[in-house]
Enzyme design. Structure first.
Site, PDB file in Angstrom:
ATOM      1  N   ALA A   1      42.383  40.930  66.626  1.00  0.00           N
ATOM      2  CA  ALA A   1      41.234  40.715  66.232  1.00  0.00           C
ATOM      3  C   ALA A   1      40.114  41.656  65.705  1.00  0.00           C
ATOM      4  O   ALA A   1      40.099  41.973  64.696  1.00  0.00           O
ATOM      5  CB  ALA A   1      40.696  39.212  66.145  1.00  0.00           C
TER       6      ALA A   1
ATOM      7  N   LYS B   1      40.459  45.091  66.979  1.00  0.00           N
ATOM      8  CA  LYS B   1      40.897  45.518  66.145  1.00  0.00           C
ATOM      9  C   LYS B   1      41.173  46.009  64.120  1.00  0.00           C
ATOM     10  O   LYS B   1      40.531  47.298  63.644  1.00  0.00           O
ATOM     11  CB  LYS B   1      42.532  46.154  66.068  1.00  0.00           C
ATOM     12  CG  LYS B   1      42.186  47.141  67.575  1.00  0.00           C
ATOM     13  CD  LYS B   1      43.587  47.228  68.105  1.00  0.00           C
ATOM     14  CE  LYS B   1      43.722  47.812  70.100  1.00  0.00           C
ATOM     15  NZ  LYS B   1      45.234  48.712  69.799  1.00  0.00           N
TER      16      LYS B   1
ATOM     17  N   ASP C   1      48.404  52.287  68.950  1.00  0.00           N
ATOM     18  CA  ASP C   1      48.236  52.540  70.201  1.00  0.00           C
ATOM     19  C   ASP C   1      46.756  53.324  71.182  1.00  0.00           C
ATOM     20  O   ASP C   1      46.684  54.771  70.202  1.00  0.00           O
ATOM     21  CB  ASP C   1      49.517  53.168  71.200  1.00  0.00           C
ATOM     22  CG  ASP C   1      49.826  52.531  72.499  1.00  0.00           C
ATOM     23  OD1 ASP C   1      49.560  51.121  72.624  1.00  0.00           O
ATOM     24  OD2 ASP C   1      50.332  52.942  72.992  1.00  0.00           O
TER      25      ASP C   1
HETATM   26  P1  IMP Z   1      46.658  47.978  72.697  1.00  0.00           P
HETATM   27  O1  IMP Z   1      47.406  48.594  73.676  1.00  0.00           O
HETATM   28  O2  IMP Z   1      46.829  50.158  71.585  1.00  0.00           O
HETATM   29  O3  IMP Z   1      46.101  47.506  72.135  1.00  0.00           O
HETATM   30  O4  IMP Z   1      44.911  48.673  73.449  1.00  0.00           O
HETATM   31  C1  IMP Z   1      45.256  49.109  75.240  1.00  0.00           C
HETATM   32  C2  IMP Z   1      43.613  48.858  76.038  1.00  0.00           C
HETATM   33  O5  IMP Z   1      43.289  50.246  75.583  1.00  0.00           O
HETATM   34  C3  IMP Z   1      42.940  47.318  75.675  1.00  0.00           C
HETATM   35  O6  IMP Z   1      43.866  46.419  75.463  1.00  0.00           O
HETATM   36  C4  IMP Z   1      41.896  47.743  75.394  1.00  0.00           C
HETATM   37  O7  IMP Z   1      41.331  47.609  77.081  1.00  0.00           O
HETATM   38  C5  IMP Z   1      41.600  49.446  75.137  1.00  0.00           C
HETATM   39  N1  IMP Z   1      41.019  49.605  74.124  1.00  0.00           N
HETATM   40  C6  IMP Z   1      41.513  49.631  73.253  1.00  0.00           C
HETATM   41  N2  IMP Z   1      41.036  50.249  71.888  1.00  0.00           N
HETATM   42  C7  IMP Z   1      39.257  50.085  73.051  1.00  0.00           C
HETATM   43  C8  IMP Z   1      38.563  50.333  71.800  1.00  0.00           C
HETATM   44  O8  IMP Z   1      37.999  50.602  70.828  1.00  0.00           O
HETATM   45  N3  IMP Z   1      36.389  50.031  72.843  1.00  0.00           N
HETATM   46  C9  IMP Z   1      37.793  49.349  74.459  1.00  0.00           C
HETATM   47  N4  IMP Z   1      38.085  48.895  74.797  1.00  0.00           N
HETATM   48  C10 IMP Z   1      39.633  49.623  73.571  1.00  0.00           C
END
Ligand code: IMP
Length: 192
Positions: A11, A13, A69
């Protein structure tokens, strides 16, 4: 108005991206599209994981969609946690445990340079396109702030002395990796 499914269940994002998009585009998160799945991220590159998520949703809906990602890359840890950012401290995907692990690993390390990298995969009329955004900065020595999500309480972007978690969404967006990738995505779509 263009309608685009965003292949995520996060949510935060959705909110960040929605706040960047003008009235010409309607972003539909998975839940709103009636899709209740957790798409795996099994690959060792952001691009392949983003592609897997977007392709999965395109196969199910046959509608234009995008995924992203993101990961945190820390110089002194040879780019870790990287694609493993969500599960760095284990499969339970615990933000606090991930932060604790990073702070412990950097405890006696002077070089705290790090960056967030976002890769967006768009599937538009059955073709795949990629957009990247990078935000450089460094890892704080302790947590600050309560806003945002993930590693936001320990990441200080270049050009600021505050962690992302101390910033409003507008302020975070003015620096963020996701904003840079999303801007490229919507510039591309506006010229379609
Ligand atoms: P995802 O696999 O792209 O959902 O993101 C991987 C992980 O990176 C997430 O669970 C967060 O811990 C971290 N992450 C992604 N975007 C952000 C951000 O904008 N700020 C801080 N942590 C982030």
């Amino acid at each position: 108005m263009y309608t685009l499914i965003f292949a995520t269940n996060n949510a935060h994002k959705v909110q960040e991206i929605q706040s960047l998009v003008g009235p010409d585009f309607k972003i539909i998160p998975l839940k709103e599209a009636g899709i209740d799945i957790d798409i795996p991220e099994p690959h060792d590159s952001f691009q392949d994981n983003a592609s897997e998520k977007a392709r999965t949703i395109f196969k199910m809906t046959k509608q234009n969609c995008f995924s992203e990602d993101t990961g945190l890359e820390i110089e002194a840890l040879n780019g870790a946690p990287g694609v493993k950012s969500a599960r760095y401290a284990g499969e339970h995907r615990d933000f606090q445990a991930n932060i604790d692990k990073v702070l412990l690993e950097l405890k006696h390390i002077e070089n705290r340079n790090a960056q967030f990298r976002t890769v967006i995969c768009l599937i538009w009329e059955n073709k795949e396109y990629f957009f990247e955004g990078i935000c450089t900065g460094h890892i704080a020595t302790e947590m600050h702030g309560a806003k945002g999500f993930g590693y936001d309480p320990i990441f200080i972007p270049t050009g600021s002395d505050k962690c992302f978690a101390e910033m409003t969404m507008v302020e975070k967006n003015s620096f963020s990796h996701r904003q840079k990738a999303v801007t490229k995505l919507f510039d591309f779509l506006r010229h379609k």
